[in-house]
Design a protein around this motif. Structure first.
Motif, PDB file in Angstrom:
ATOM      1  N   PRO A   1       0.709  -1.300   0.146  1.00  0.00           N
ATOM      2  CA  PRO A   1      -0.308   0.109   0.085  1.00  0.00           C
ATOM      3  C   PRO A   1       0.808   1.227  -0.113  1.00  0.00           C
ATOM      4  O   PRO A   1       1.979   1.294   0.641  1.00  0.00           O
ATOM      5  CB  PRO A   1      -0.839  -0.149   1.216  1.00  0.00           C
ATOM      6  N   ILE A   2       0.297   2.286  -0.498  1.00  0.00           N
ATOM      7  CA  ILE A   2       0.635   3.700  -0.258  1.00  0.00           C
ATOM      8  C   ILE A   2      -0.232   4.467  -0.155  1.00  0.00           C
ATOM      9  O   ILE A   2      -1.611   4.353  -0.854  1.00  0.00           O
ATOM     10  CB  ILE A   2       1.593   4.005  -1.639  1.00  0.00           C
ATOM     11  N   ALA A   3      -0.025   5.825   0.737  1.00  0.00           N
ATOM     12  CA  ALA A   3      -1.257   6.384   0.971  1.00  0.00           C
ATOM     13  C   ALA A   3      -1.025   8.138   1.046  1.00  0.00           C
ATOM     14  O   ALA A   3       0.330   8.154   1.593  1.00  0.00           O
ATOM     15  CB  ALA A   3      -1.975   6.044   2.178  1.00  0.00           C
ATOM     16  N   LEU A   4      -1.865   9.017   0.756  1.00  0.00           N
ATOM     17  CA  LEU A   4      -1.630  10.434   1.078  1.00  0.00           C
ATOM     18  C   LEU A   4      -2.712  10.793   2.023  1.00  0.00           C
ATOM     19  O   LEU A   4      -3.770  10.451   1.794  1.00  0.00           O
ATOM     20  CB  LEU A   4      -1.350  11.068   0.033  1.00  0.00           C
ATOM     21  N   SER A   5      -2.284  11.453   3.193  1.00  0.00           N
ATOM     22  CA  SER A   5      -3.385  11.847   4.400  1.00  0.00           C
ATOM     23  C   SER A   5      -2.901  13.243   4.732  1.00  0.00           C
ATOM     24  O   SER A   5      -1.967  13.666   4.963  1.00  0.00           O
ATOM     25  CB  SER A   5      -3.431  10.741   5.118  1.00  0.00           C
ATOM     26  N   GLY A   6      -4.102  13.672   5.249  1.00  0.00           N
ATOM     27  CA  GLY A   6      -3.934  14.943   5.979  1.00  0.00           C
ATOM     28  C   GLY A   6      -4.126  14.515   7.509  1.00  0.00           C
ATOM     29  O   GLY A   6      -4.623  13.564   7.832  1.00  0.00           O
ATOM     30  N   GLN A   7      -3.359  15.033   8.303  1.00  0.00           N
ATOM     31  CA  GLN A   7      -3.411  14.799   9.659  1.00  0.00           C
ATOM     32  C   GLN A   7      -3.513  15.936  10.661  1.00  0.00           C
ATOM     33  O   GLN A   7      -3.009  17.289  10.306  1.00  0.00           O
ATOM     34  CB  GLN A   7      -1.837  14.116  10.068  1.00  0.00           C
ATOM     35  N   TYR A   8      -3.995  15.652  11.854  1.00  0.00           N
ATOM     36  CA  TYR A   8      -4.205  16.857  12.930  1.00  0.00           C
ATOM     37  C   TYR A   8      -3.522  16.107  14.015  1.00  0.00           C
ATOM     38  O   TYR A   8      -3.798  14.996  14.598  1.00  0.00           O
ATOM     39  CB  TYR A   8      -5.467  17.093  13.383  1.00  0.00           C
ATOM     40  N   HIS A   9      -2.335  16.824  14.677  1.00  0.00           N
ATOM     41  CA  HIS A   9      -1.495  16.427  15.878  1.00  0.00           C
ATOM     42  C   HIS A   9      -1.944  17.341  16.947  1.00  0.00           C
ATOM     43  O   HIS A   9      -1.956  18.779  16.840  1.00  0.00           O
ATOM     44  CB  HIS A   9      -0.003  16.652  15.441  1.00  0.00           C
ATOM     45  N   PHE A  10      -2.789  16.670  17.964  1.00  0.00           N
ATOM     46  CA  PHE A  10      -2.796  17.404  19.178  1.00  0.00           C
ATOM     47  C   PHE A  10      -1.876  17.595  20.096  1.00  0.00           C
ATOM     48  O   PHE A  10      -1.045  17.361  20.128  1.00  0.00           O
ATOM     49  CB  PHE A  10      -4.005  16.549  19.895  1.00  0.00           C
ATOM     50  N   GLY A  11      -2.239  18.928  20.686  1.00  0.00           N
ATOM     51  CA  GLY A  11      -1.180  19.439  21.801  1.00  0.00           C
ATOM     52  C   GLY A  11      -0.047  20.255  21.108  1.00  0.00           C
ATOM     53  O   GLY A  11      -0.054  20.340  19.932  1.00  0.00           O
ATOM     54  N   ALA A  12       0.789  20.975  22.049  1.00  0.00           N
ATOM     55  CA  ALA A  12       1.678  21.821  21.556  1.00  0.00           C
ATOM     56  C   ALA A  12       3.037  20.791  21.195  1.00  0.00           C
ATOM     57  O   ALA A  12       3.069  19.789  21.369  1.00  0.00           O
ATOM     58  CB  ALA A  12       2.347  22.694  22.806  1.00  0.00           C
ATOM     59  N   ALA A  13       3.877  21.359  20.323  1.00  0.00           N
ATOM     60  CA  ALA A  13       5.344  20.695  19.677  1.00  0.00           C
ATOM     61  C   ALA A  13       5.846  20.168  20.639  1.00  0.00           C
ATOM     62  O   ALA A  13       6.653  18.972  20.469  1.00  0.00           O
ATOM     63  CB  ALA A  13       5.730  21.441  18.760  1.00  0.00           C
ATOM     64  N   ASP A  14       5.928  20.556  21.890  1.00  0.00           N
ATOM     65  CA  ASP A  14       7.098  19.987  22.933  1.00  0.00           C
ATOM     66  C   ASP A  14       6.392  19.436  23.999  1.00  0.00           C
ATOM     67  O   ASP A  14       6.830  18.826  24.949  1.00  0.00           O
ATOM     68  CB  ASP A  14       7.592  21.390  23.570  1.00  0.00           C
ATOM     69  N   ASN A  15       5.003  18.907  23.681  1.00  0.00           N
ATOM     70  CA  ASN A  15       4.381  17.884  24.582  1.00  0.00           C
ATOM     71  C   ASN A  15       5.366  16.654  24.383  1.00  0.00           C
ATOM     72  O   ASN A  15       5.575  16.141  23.216  1.00  0.00           O
ATOM     73  CB  ASN A  15       2.684  17.696  24.326  1.00  0.00           C
ATOM     74  N   THR A  16       5.364  15.908  25.708  1.00  0.00           N
ATOM     75  CA  THR A  16       5.913  14.590  25.508  1.00  0.00           C
ATOM     76  C   THR A  16       5.193  13.392  24.551  1.00  0.00           C
ATOM     77  O   THR A  16       5.687  12.798  23.812  1.00  0.00           O
ATOM     78  CB  THR A  16       6.135  13.863  27.081  1.00  0.00           C
ATOM     79  N   PHE A  17       3.826  13.592  24.751  1.00  0.00           N
ATOM     80  CA  PHE A  17       2.896  12.804  23.944  1.00  0.00           C
ATOM     81  C   PHE A  17       2.253  13.452  23.180  1.00  0.00           C
ATOM     82  O   PHE A  17       1.565  14.494  23.667  1.00  0.00           O
ATOM     83  CB  PHE A  17       1.892  11.771  25.018  1.00  0.00           C
ATOM     84  N   ARG A  18       2.046  13.248  21.916  1.00  0.00           N
ATOM     85  CA  ARG A  18       1.302  14.050  20.942  1.00  0.00           C
ATOM     86  C   ARG A  18       0.432  12.926  20.147  1.00  0.00           C
ATOM     87  O   ARG A  18       1.061  12.356  19.031  1.00  0.00           O
ATOM     88  CB  ARG A  18       2.202  14.684  19.934  1.00  0.00           C
ATOM     89  N   PRO A  19      -1.097  12.838  20.523  1.00  0.00           N
ATOM     90  CA  PRO A  19      -1.916  11.895  19.745  1.00  0.00           C
ATOM     91  C   PRO A  19      -2.215  12.604  18.275  1.00  0.00           C
ATOM     92  O   PRO A  19      -2.077  13.878  18.414  1.00  0.00           O
ATOM     93  CB  PRO A  19      -3.121  11.845  20.573  1.00  0.00           C
ATOM     94  N   PHE A  20      -2.524  11.776  17.325  1.00  0.00           N
ATOM     95  CA  PHE A  20      -2.780  12.372  16.261  1.00  0.00           C
ATOM     96  C   PHE A  20      -3.768  11.596  15.429  1.00  0.00           C
ATOM     97  O   PHE A  20      -3.746  10.686  15.665  1.00  0.00           O
ATOM     98  CB  PHE A  20      -1.574  12.465  15.085  1.00  0.00           C
ATOM     99  N   VAL A  21      -4.674  12.128  14.419  1.00  0.00           N
ATOM    100  CA  VAL A  21      -5.356  11.382  13.499  1.00  0.00           C
ATOM    101  C   VAL A  21      -5.247  11.883  12.268  1.00  0.00           C
ATOM    102  O   VAL A  21      -4.859  13.085  12.076  1.00  0.00           O
ATOM    103  CB  VAL A  21      -7.028  11.431  14.108  1.00  0.00           C
ATOM    104  N   GLY A  22      -5.976  10.924  11.406  1.00  0.00           N
ATOM    105  CA  GLY A  22      -5.425  11.200   9.970  1.00  0.00           C
ATOM    106  C   GLY A  22      -6.544  10.480   8.947  1.00  0.00           C
ATOM    107  O   GLY A  22      -7.165   9.776   9.357  1.00  0.00           O
TER     108      GLY A  22
END
Length: 210
Positions: free
Chosen positions: A105-126
């Motif tokens: 497979p190959i895929a192109l997706s838009g993503q949203y990363h939650f929280g600030a860039a310096d957070n230790t844990f950053r959930p995301f969805v796409g």
């Protein structure tokens, strides 16, 4: 190839196990970094019932995957993701193994990363679009005719989490669902439409931002 894939999976898991000690330090990931790349070991499992009522199943496999993301902002990105090697699936029926088939497979997706860039844990969805190339179909038939499958295409959904280790390095765990169906051909003629592929994937890996 299987040993290399197993090694890659083990290395990725090891990175997650050692990450907590690194997380205890100051993980001030700098904002403004616009590119990230990730290498993962990924399990792909096709739909367990590709032809309802046919009692046919396809086994999953492990292969390396790669992704590259352009971060428009610290929270919004565009990701190109794909398998760096083919997934090999054993096709089984009531009588046992029917053959094998490969997918990539190959895929192109838009993503949203939650929280600030310096957070230790950053959930995301796409959410995006994928095409899965099917190849090397080797499935036994009574008359020896070649069985072929077209390439499934459709939507892909992603959920995951990044865990910052340093301002550059991070560990990733993600899961994806790829919706798509294929047409089955026998001797070049279409014999079945809308064969379900619809795999899900689970991956663990290591990435870098720059």
């Amino acid at each position: 190839m299987l040993s290399l894939r197993t090694f890659g999976l083990s290395a990725a898991i090891a990175s997650l196990l050692i990450a907590p000690s690194a997380f205890a330090q100051d993980g001030d990931t700098a904002s403004g970094k616009r590119f990230s790349v990730v290498g993962s070991a990924t399990i792909l499992q096709p739909d367990s019932d590709p032809l309802p009522g046919a009692r046919i199943d396809a086994d999953g496999d492990v292969a390396p995957t790669l992704s590259a993301t352009y971060h428009i902002t610290d929270n919004i990105g565009v990701e190109l993701w794909g398998a760096a090697d083919k997934f090999n699936h054993r096709v089984r029926g009531d009588a046992g193994k029917l053959g094998t088939v490969d997918s990539q497979p190959i895929a192109l997706s838009g993503q949203y990363h939650f929280g600030a860039a310096d957070n230790t844990f950053r959930p995301f969805v796409g959410l995006g679009y994928h095409q899965t190339n099917i190849s090397d179909e080797d499935i036994a038939t009574a008359d020896g005719a070649h069985v072929g499958l077209t390439s499934p295409k459709g939507a892909i959904g992603t959920v995951g989490v990044d865990m910052n280790i340093t301002p550059t390095w991070f560990a990733r765990a993600d899961a994806r669902y790829l919706h798509g169906e294929a047409d089955a051909k026998l001797g070049g003629q279409t014999v079945e439409r809308d064969v379900k592929f619809n795999p899900w994937t689970v991956g663990v890996g290591v990435g870098a931002r720059f």
